[in-house]
Design a protein around this motif. Structure first.
Motif, PDB file in Angstrom:
ATOM      1  N   SER A 183       0.820  -1.207   0.000  1.00 22.25           N
ATOM      2  CA  SER A 183       0.000   0.000   0.000  1.00 22.25           C
ATOM      3  C   SER A 183       0.857   1.262   0.000  1.00 22.25           C
ATOM      4  N   VAL A 184       0.380   2.252  -0.740  1.00 27.31           N
ATOM      5  CA  VAL A 184       0.859   3.622  -0.591  1.00 27.31           C
ATOM      6  C   VAL A 184      -0.152   4.314   0.310  1.00 27.31           C
ATOM      7  N   CYS A 185       0.304   4.832   1.434  1.00 24.06           N
ATOM      8  CA  CYS A 185      -0.638   5.379   2.413  1.00 24.06           C
ATOM      9  C   CYS A 185      -0.523   6.891   2.510  1.00 24.06           C
ATOM     10  N   ASP A 186      -0.333   7.417   3.696  1.00 29.24           N
ATOM     11  CA  ASP A 186      -0.440   8.853   3.899  1.00 29.24           C
ATOM     12  C   ASP A 186       0.678   9.630   3.205  1.00 29.24           C
ATOM     13  N   ILE A 187       0.435  10.928   3.020  1.00 30.40           N
ATOM     14  CA  ILE A 187       1.384  11.833   2.398  1.00 30.40           C
ATOM     15  C   ILE A 187       1.402  13.117   3.213  1.00 30.40           C
ATOM     16  N   THR A 188       2.584  13.709   3.387  1.00 29.57           N
ATOM     17  CA  THR A 188       2.728  14.959   4.133  1.00 29.57           C
ATOM     18  C   THR A 188       3.701  15.863   3.390  1.00 29.57           C
ATOM     19  N   PRO A 189       3.474  17.184   3.364  1.00 29.57           N
ATOM     20  CA  PRO A 189       4.314  18.054   2.551  1.00 29.57           C
ATOM     21  C   PRO A 189       5.596  18.494   3.245  1.00 29.57           C
ATOM     22  N   ILE A 190       6.653  18.608   2.454  1.00 37.96           N
ATOM     23  CA  ILE A 190       7.879  19.282   2.875  1.00 37.96           C
ATOM     24  C   ILE A 190       7.918  20.673   2.248  1.00 37.96           C
ATOM     25  N   SER A 191       7.518  20.745   0.983  1.00 39.98           N
ATOM     26  CA  SER A 191       7.394  22.008   0.264  1.00 39.98           C
ATOM     27  C   SER A 191       6.198  21.882  -0.674  1.00 39.98           C
ATOM     28  N   ASN A 192       6.043  22.844  -1.585  1.00 43.15           N
ATOM     29  CA  ASN A 192       4.924  22.784  -2.526  1.00 43.15           C
ATOM     30  C   ASN A 192       5.096  21.710  -3.587  1.00 43.15           C
ATOM     31  N   THR A 193       6.305  21.151  -3.711  1.00 40.73           N
ATOM     32  CA  THR A 193       6.551  20.105  -4.711  1.00 40.73           C
ATOM     33  C   THR A 193       7.151  18.837  -4.112  1.00 40.73           C
TER      34      THR A 193
END
Length: 419
Positions: A274-284
């Motif tokens: 599974s690919v689960c949660d995502i959190t930002p470091i920057s806008n890209t």
């Protein structure tokens, strides 16, 4: 609302860098391990179902350092027949708002139940056909068939916006739902365009694999865009023909224009991972979870990757309404090999390993599902404890036990360093 004070469960603190981030300054993350305050939700055949589940997704408070939100999924359930048993049919997916106080203890501030546009609590029951269903059938604990819920949600990720509202994504639909600060639905964005609002996701996302919808979602730091990760390869054009089981998709949604873009993500594992949660470091640049279904002590895959959308190809294609999306030589992307995709000049997002939780901290849980980037190369990690129950293989619940400790699995938060 009564407040609960307790030390932080299973908190691991490692070295700190010099980066600045309001969510990581002057916060004491060093308390000894302690369980979250979970009482018994119900008891079925002698099995205690706890009122846990917080950790399917998590997010930081946008302005208050040391404050977080965690969200449940649709509620306690086990596999049964051609669907699932919903063990507590009237369970309402819920947001928990908590903080790390000056003493380093977790203080639960309040619980926010999700509601339909009329202000009535929703359930975790599947949506009807044409409104987000891919054929899921819900059963009660006794095996009787349950109904559907037009506004039902299998919530998996959460974003806390600066205006006090929430964005939640789920595994039905998939839907991206905008909720007020009190949990009332304001807008529902999906491939179907149903219920609240007319803005849609691309039609191809309606072919998500059952129980493998939009597992992760975050907002870019500039507040302009939502970024969602699909959990696994979608069934495009069909389950039998979607042979590239390491390909999944990321979708971006511009909050002002409603425009979307799609990117390819190459998993290290396969169809069962599974690919689960995502959190930002920057806008890209973002951090993304990859995991399998094993416990950490049983050799489970629990990794976080740094990914970057810059330089990746937008694979939306020219037709937003195309149910099979972009094609290469008359084959869908999920039908195409990576060699064929590369030959067509399409580039997936770049990725590098940020941390392997099993080797780094001996991570024990199976469902590693929530992450929040705190700055300073530190990451908050949450698990989904499945309300303390697991499937006994016969469509009934059993206590979910951590094999290393022999204890019931319960919601846990860690802080770890990343590369």
């Amino acid at each position: 609302m009564k407040k609960f004070l307790l030390p932080l469960f299973a908190l691991t603190v490692l070295a700190c860098n010099d980066d600045d981030n309001v969510n990581n300054q002057d916060i004491n993350y060093s308390k000894l391990p302690q369980e979250f305050p979970f009482s018994t939700l119900t008891t079925l055949n002698g099995i205690n179902v706890i009122n846990g589940g917080f950790g399917s997704g998590a997010t930081a408070h946008p302005t208050q350092k040391g404050e977080f939100y965690a969200i449940t999924d649709r509620g306690p359930n086990v596999a049964y027949s051609n669907g699932i048993k919903i063990l507590v049919p009237n369970f309402t997916p819920t947001i928990m708002h908590f903080k790390i106080n000056a003493d380093g203890n977790i203080e639960v501030i309040k619980y926010i139940k999700l509601k339909n546009p009329s202000g009535q609590p929703i359930t975790g029951l599947p949506n009807p056909v044409g409104m987000g269903s891919t054929g899921e059938i819900a059963y009660a604990a006794d095996g009787s068939v349950l109904g559907t819920d037009n506004y039902g949600l299998d919530s998996e990720s959460i974003v806390a916006a600066a205006d006090g509202t929430f964005w939640v994504s789920d595994e039905y639909g998939p839907h991206i739902v905008h909720y007020s600060a009190d949990g009332i639905e304001l807008e529902r964005i999906s491939p179907y365009g149903v219920n609240t609002g007319t803005r849609k996701l691309p039609a191809v996302f309606a072919k998500r694999r059952p129980n493998r919808g939009m597992e992760g979602m975050c907002m870019t730091p500039d507040g302009k865009m939502l970024v969602g990760t699909m959990q696994s390869t979608m069934y495009v054009p069909t389950k039998a023909l979607a042979t590239n089981t390491t390909l999944t998709r990321i979708v971006t949604f511009d909050l002002v224009s409603g425009q979307t873009k799609q990117y390819l993500y190459k998993q290290d594992g396969g169809a069962s991972d599974s690919v689960c949660d995502i959190t930002p470091i920057s806008n890209t640049e973002f951090l993304v979870i990859e995991r399998d279904g094993k416990f950490g002590s049983e050799g489970g895959l629990k990794k976080v990757y740094r990914i970057n959308l810059s330089g990746a190809s937008d694979v939306s294609g020219s037709d937003f309404t195309a149910v099979d999306g972009m094609k290469i030589n008359n084959k869908t992307l999920e039908q195409s090999t990576w060699d064929e995709i590369n030959a067509a000049g399409l580039k997936p997002v770049t990725k590098t390993l940020a941390v392997d939780l099993v080797s780094k901290i001996g991570y024990e849980h199976d469902k590693f599902e929530g992450i929040v980037y705190l700055g300073n190369n530190k990451l908050a990690v949450f698990n989904d404890d499945d309300f303390g129950v697991a499937d006994d293989g016969n469509g009934n619940p059993k206590t979910k036990i951590l094999p290393k400790t022999g204890k019931q699995d319960k919601g846990t938060m860690y802080i770890v360093d990343i590369q």
